[in-house]
Motif scaffolding. Structure first.
Motif, PDB file in Angstrom:
ATOM      1  N   SER A 158      18.415  45.641  44.893  1.00 25.32           N
ATOM      2  CA  SER A 158      19.644  44.838  45.029  1.00 25.32           C
ATOM      3  C   SER A 158      20.754  45.326  44.113  1.00 25.32           C
ATOM      4  CB  SER A 158      19.361  43.362  44.768  1.00 25.32           C
ATOM      5  OG  SER A 158      19.018  43.149  43.408  1.00 25.32           O
ATOM      6  N   ALA A 159      20.413  46.069  43.067  1.00 22.64           N
ATOM      7  CA  ALA A 159      21.450  46.611  42.177  1.00 22.64           C
ATOM      8  C   ALA A 159      22.356  47.586  42.932  1.00 22.64           C
ATOM      9  CB  ALA A 159      20.819  47.301  40.977  1.00 22.64           C
ATOM     10  N   GLY A 160      21.859  48.151  44.026  1.00 25.51           N
ATOM     11  CA  GLY A 160      22.689  49.025  44.853  1.00 25.51           C
ATOM     12  C   GLY A 160      23.877  48.297  45.462  1.00 25.51           C
ATOM     13  N   ILE A 161      23.720  47.015  45.731  1.00 22.21           N
ATOM     14  CA  ILE A 161      24.841  46.209  46.240  1.00 22.21           C
ATOM     15  C   ILE A 161      25.888  46.060  45.146  1.00 22.21           C
ATOM     16  CG2 ILE A 161      25.515  43.919  47.089  1.00 22.21           C
ATOM     17  CD1 ILE A 161      22.702  43.724  48.361  1.00 22.21           C
ATOM     18  N   ASP A 162      25.433  45.762  43.934  1.00 19.76           N
ATOM     19  CA  ASP A 162      26.366  45.621  42.813  1.00 19.76           C
ATOM     20  C   ASP A 162      27.105  46.926  42.548  1.00 19.76           C
ATOM     21  OD1 ASP A 162      25.565  42.946  42.340  1.00 19.76           O
ATOM     22  OD2 ASP A 162      23.821  43.668  41.236  1.00 19.76           O
ATOM     23  N   MET A 163      26.377  48.039  42.563  1.00 22.73           N
ATOM     24  CA  MET A 163      27.001  49.335  42.343  1.00 22.73           C
ATOM     25  C   MET A 163      28.008  49.655  43.442  1.00 22.73           C
ATOM     26  SD  MET A 163      25.332  53.160  42.384  1.00 22.73           S
ATOM     27  CE  MET A 163      25.010  52.973  44.150  1.00 22.73           C
ATOM     28  N   SER A 164      27.671  49.335  44.673  1.00 24.78           N
ATOM     29  CA  SER A 164      28.578  49.607  45.792  1.00 24.78           C
ATOM     30  C   SER A 164      29.859  48.784  45.671  1.00 24.78           C
ATOM     31  CB  SER A 164      27.878  49.327  47.122  1.00 24.78           C
ATOM     32  OG  SER A 164      26.775  50.206  47.270  1.00 24.78           O
ATOM     33  N   LEU A 165      29.731  47.543  45.229  1.00 30.55           N
ATOM     34  CA  LEU A 165      30.928  46.735  44.983  1.00 30.55           C
ATOM     35  C   LEU A 165      31.767  47.361  43.870  1.00 30.55           C
ATOM     36  CD1 LEU A 165      29.304  43.209  45.315  1.00 30.55           C
ATOM     37  CD2 LEU A 165      31.161  44.104  46.758  1.00 30.55           C
ATOM     38  N   HIS A 166      31.111  47.886  42.844  1.00 25.58           N
ATOM     39  CA  HIS A 166      31.820  48.591  41.775  1.00 25.58           C
ATOM     40  C   HIS A 166      32.568  49.801  42.341  1.00 25.58           C
ATOM     41  CE1 HIS A 166      32.673  50.793  38.104  1.00 25.58           C
ATOM     42  NE2 HIS A 166      32.023  51.807  38.626  1.00 25.58           N
ATOM     43  N   LEU A 167      31.930  50.546  43.243  1.00 24.32           N
ATOM     44  CA  LEU A 167      32.592  51.717  43.845  1.00 24.32           C
ATOM     45  C   LEU A 167      33.799  51.308  44.672  1.00 24.32           C
ATOM     46  CD1 LEU A 167      29.418  53.804  44.800  1.00 24.32           C
ATOM     47  CD2 LEU A 167      31.081  54.329  42.994  1.00 24.32           C
ATOM     48  N   VAL A 168      33.691  50.181  45.374  1.00 25.58           N
ATOM     49  CA  VAL A 168      34.854  49.655  46.113  1.00 25.58           C
ATOM     50  C   VAL A 168      35.975  49.315  45.135  1.00 25.58           C
ATOM     51  CG1 VAL A 168      35.714  47.724  47.514  1.00 25.58           C
ATOM     52  CG2 VAL A 168      33.521  48.817  48.081  1.00 25.58           C
ATOM     53  N   ALA A 169      35.618  48.651  44.043  1.00 24.70           N
ATOM     54  CA  ALA A 169      36.624  48.284  43.034  1.00 24.70           C
ATOM     55  C   ALA A 169      37.275  49.530  42.441  1.00 24.70           C
ATOM     56  CB  ALA A 169      35.983  47.452  41.925  1.00 24.70           C
ATOM     57  N   GLU A 170      36.480  50.533  42.170  1.00 26.16           N
ATOM     58  CA  GLU A 170      36.971  51.748  41.532  1.00 26.16           C
ATOM     59  C   GLU A 170      37.837  52.587  42.467  1.00 26.16           C
ATOM     60  OE1 GLU A 170      34.750  54.604  38.518  1.00 26.16           O
ATOM     61  OE2 GLU A 170      34.008  54.903  40.560  1.00 26.16           O
ATOM     62  N   HIS A 171      37.467  52.659  43.736  1.00 26.30           N
ATOM     63  CA  HIS A 171      38.160  53.567  44.654  1.00 26.30           C
ATOM     64  C   HIS A 171      39.205  52.885  45.523  1.00 26.30           C
ATOM     65  CE1 HIS A 171      35.859  57.066  43.507  1.00 26.30           C
ATOM     66  NE2 HIS A 171      34.827  56.246  43.415  1.00 26.30           N
ATOM     67  N   ILE A 172      39.174  51.578  45.601  1.00 25.37           N
ATOM     68  CA  ILE A 172      40.219  50.846  46.333  1.00 25.37           C
ATOM     69  C   ILE A 172      40.869  49.852  45.381  1.00 25.37           C
ATOM     70  CG2 ILE A 172      40.794  49.372  48.294  1.00 25.37           C
ATOM     71  CD1 ILE A 172      39.956  52.147  49.174  1.00 25.37           C
ATOM     72  N   SER A 173      40.175  48.744  45.093  1.00 16.48           N
ATOM     73  CA  SER A 173      40.728  47.771  44.146  1.00 16.48           C
ATOM     74  C   SER A 173      39.677  46.734  43.768  1.00 16.48           C
ATOM     75  CB  SER A 173      41.939  47.051  44.758  1.00 16.48           C
ATOM     76  OG  SER A 173      41.522  46.131  45.753  1.00 16.48           O
ATOM     77  N   PRO A 174      39.776  46.182  42.557  1.00 18.50           N
ATOM     78  CA  PRO A 174      38.870  45.099  42.168  1.00 18.50           C
ATOM     79  C   PRO A 174      39.013  43.880  43.079  1.00 18.50           C
ATOM     80  CG  PRO A 174      39.942  46.011  40.231  1.00 18.50           C
ATOM     81  CD  PRO A 174      40.613  46.621  41.440  1.00 18.50           C
ATOM     82  N   GLU A 175      40.229  43.658  43.554  1.00 21.91           N
ATOM     83  CA  GLU A 175      40.462  42.502  44.436  1.00 21.91           C
ATOM     84  C   GLU A 175      39.674  42.636  45.733  1.00 21.91           C
ATOM     85  OE1 GLU A 175      43.196  42.798  41.326  1.00 21.91           O
ATOM     86  OE2 GLU A 175      42.951  44.281  42.942  1.00 21.91           O
TER      87      GLU A 175
END
Length: 192
Positions: A158-175
């Motif tokens: 499940s940590a892969g979901i958290d990491m993927s959300l981090h990648l979205v935040a990093e490459h697009i936006s935290p919002e």
């Protein structure tokens, strides 16, 4: 952005389906041009953990260029012995601007000699084995994910979901990452 997720027999289902859901939900919400796909060595069904049969979109021979390579975990011992797999991971990761792994996918990146000298993590149960097998890695425990240069590795499943959300935040936006987690009705566990 082309997001290629490498899958194989006995891959952990949530390792690839969780990130796939994050990226596809973020794509839908942002109406962006992300192309999210599964890649396997051959263009045939893959039997993931528990007998979960999944059809890859592409094989090593026919996938588009990959901007974000994600290597998933599972029962990875057979994959470590396959020279074509390790060679493909190495070549693809060298060209991709972003490379990530979920759980024991870090073993495959390490076998391809991509993580030497880098801070990495994996599933808590495999931390000691990763450190013993690949002594040139700086293996970190008690983190949901670890970023080092263009490489981001996550702890188990499940940590892969958290990491993927981090990648979205990093490459697009935290919002967008927060909105994606909300849409998925998922509580995002951030690194502290």
């Amino acid at each position: 952005m082309n997001i290629g997720i490498y899958i194989y027999d006995d891959a952990e289902v949530l390792d690839f389906s969780g990130p796939f859901e994050v990226f596809s939900t973020a794509q839908r919400l942002a109406k962006n041009e992300w192309n999210i796909f599964l890649v396997a060595q051959h263009n045939q069904p893959v039997n993931a953990r528990g007998g979960f049969s999944v059809n890859p979109h592409y094989s090593f021979a026919d996938h588009p260029p990959i901007d974000l390579l994600l290597v998933v975990g599972g029962v990875h011992n057979n994959e470590l012995t396959k020279a074509p797999v390790i060679d493909w991971i190495k070549r693809t990761a060298q060209l991709a601007p972003v490379v990530a792994s979920v759980c024991t996918g870090a073993f495959l990146l390490a076998k391809a000699e991509l993580l030497n000298g880098k801070n990495v993590t994996t599933h808590w149960e495999d931390i000691n084995d990763l450190a013993a097998m690949f002594p040139l890695l700086n293996v970190i425990s008690n983190k949901r994910w670890v970023k080092h240069d263009k490489f981001t590795t996550s702890a188990g499943i499940s940590a892969g979901i958290d990491m993927s959300l981090h990648l979205v935040a990093e490459h697009i936006s935290p919002e967008l990452a927060k909105l994606t987690a909300k849409q998925m009705q998922y509580t995002w566990h951030k690194n502290i």
